[in-house]
Enzyme design. Structure first.
Site, short mmCIF file in Angstrom:
data_model
loop_
_atom_site.label_atom_id
_atom_site.label_comp_id
_atom_site.label_asym_id
_atom_site.label_seq_id
_atom_site.Cartn_x
_atom_site.Cartn_y
_atom_site.Cartn_z
N LYS A 95 0.83 -1.22 0.00
CA LYS A 95 0.00 0.00 0.00
C LYS A 95 0.85 1.25 0.00
O LYS A 95 0.60 2.20 0.74
CB LYS A 95 -0.97 0.00 1.18
O1 OMP Z 1 -4.90 -4.29 0.08
C1 OMP Z 1 -5.31 -5.19 0.84
O2 OMP Z 1 -4.94 -6.33 0.71
C2 OMP Z 1 -6.39 -4.85 1.79
C3 OMP Z 1 -7.23 -3.82 1.42
C4 OMP Z 1 -8.42 -3.60 2.13
O3 OMP Z 1 -9.25 -2.77 1.78
N1 OMP Z 1 -8.68 -4.40 3.21
C5 OMP Z 1 -7.83 -5.39 3.63
O4 OMP Z 1 -8.16 -6.09 4.60
N2 OMP Z 1 -6.64 -5.58 2.97
C6 OMP Z 1 -5.65 -6.58 3.44
O5 OMP Z 1 -6.23 -7.89 3.29
C7 OMP Z 1 -5.90 -8.74 4.40
C8 OMP Z 1 -7.16 -9.15 5.10
O6 OMP Z 1 -6.90 -10.11 6.08
P1 OMP Z 1 -8.04 -11.01 6.76
O7 OMP Z 1 -9.09 -10.06 7.26
O8 OMP Z 1 -7.32 -11.70 7.87
O9 OMP Z 1 -8.55 -11.94 5.72
C9 OMP Z 1 -4.93 -7.92 5.26
O10 OMP Z 1 -3.61 -8.23 4.81
C10 OMP Z 1 -5.26 -6.48 4.93
O11 OMP Z 1 -4.12 -5.64 5.07
#
Ligand code: OMP
Length: 270
Positions: A95
């Site tokens: 990001k």
């Molecule tokens: O860019 C991302 O991956 C991301 C964007 C977003 O809007 N929301 C989001 O949760 N993420 C990433 O996606 C992953 C979600 O993780 P879980 O919620 O454990 O499945 C994490 O690594 C967050 O940093």
């Protein structure tokens, strides 16, 4: 190979839209790995080896490595994925967002140091802050558009001349920034109506969709809103729900089962 070519092949060959997110938190590791200096690499490579045939890509989150002074383990992990599971794209979730001269260094870090196939980038500093990544035409540049967190609405939902800000980002990326065909967008599974709107604005552009699993996003609604006519177009990320499905020595087997269940739940709606 171009990131989009590799992603397209992975969607077809693995019959999967699942992206396993590699967010290693040592506090959640099984007891037998606790305290090992290479625990992060050991944990993540076991997850990768147990799930590689089930995914369209992996997404390591850089903060989970940097926070533990484990950047060398991130480098080794990506090398491991390329060597042992060729053709599996790696999206480095960083990001990033900064002025051009600094962004050049971030691009070198992502693509030359870590050898990632794609990176997540924050577009809100504008075109010149994204150009250094776009200068690598074979690499994927996946821009934050409508993020999964509740506070995403604070700015992304602002009205900018008749469009919401996230809609403006989607249109700008699709119509202007994607000249090399290497852009994608992040849209949270927690907001299916906005996934549908982004799909409408961007044609078949690949969307990285985090938010199923631990954040409670709806798989059926995500697919209905975001799949393309070919039944692809999505990298649907799950991190914690897969990584920590088991707590014991068989954690990788538990992760594999959780990945199978998630892939199948996704495929049921393609
Ligand atoms: O860019 C991302 O991956 C991301 C964007 C977003 O809007 N929301 C989001 O949760 N993420 C990433 O996606 C992953 C979600 O993780 P879980 O919620 O454990 O499945 C994490 O690594 C967050 O940093």
């Amino acid at each position: 190979m171009h990131f989009m070519t590799a992603l397209g092949a992975a969607w077809q060959q693995r019959n999967s839209l699942l992206c396993v997110g590699l967010d290693p938190d040592p506090a959640k590791f099984p007891a037998h790995l606790q305290g090992r200096p290479d625990a992060i690499l050991a944990f993540c490579s076991a997850i990768v080896d147990a799930t590689a045939d089930l995914v369209c890509c992996f997404k390591p989150q850089i903060a989970y490595f940097a926070a533990h002074r484990a950047e060398d383990q991130l480098e080794a992990l990506i090398e491991h994925i390329h060597a042992r599971h060729p053709g599996t794209p790696v999206v480095l979730d960083a990001k990033r967002g900064d002025i051009g001269s600094t962004a050049e260094q971030y691009a070198v870090e992502a693509f030359e140091r870590y050898k990632a196939d794609a990176i997540t980038v924050n577009p809100y500093m504008g075109r010149d802050s994204v150009d250094p990544y776009l200068a690598y035409p074979d690499k994927g540049v996946i821009l934050l558009c409508r993020t999964s967190n509740p506070g995403g609405s604070d700015l992304q939902f602002l009205d900018v001349g008749g469009l919401k800000l996230y809609e403006h980002v989607a249109r700008l990326v699709a119509q202007d920034w994607n000249a090399s065909g290497n852009c994608g967008l992040v849209v949270g599974a927690t907001f299916p109506a906005e996934i549908a709107r982004v799909r409408e604005l961007t044609g078949d552009m690949p969307l990285l969709v985090p938010g199923i699993g631990a954040q409670g996003g709806d798989v059926a609604a995500t697919l209905a809103a975001g799949r393309t006519a070919a039944g692809t177009g999505l990298m649907i990320n799950s991190s914690r729900a897969i990584l920590y499905a088991g707590k014991g020595e068989d954690f990788a087997d538990a992760a594999r089962q959780a990945a199978i269940d998630t892939r199948d739940a996704i495929n049921a709606h393609r």
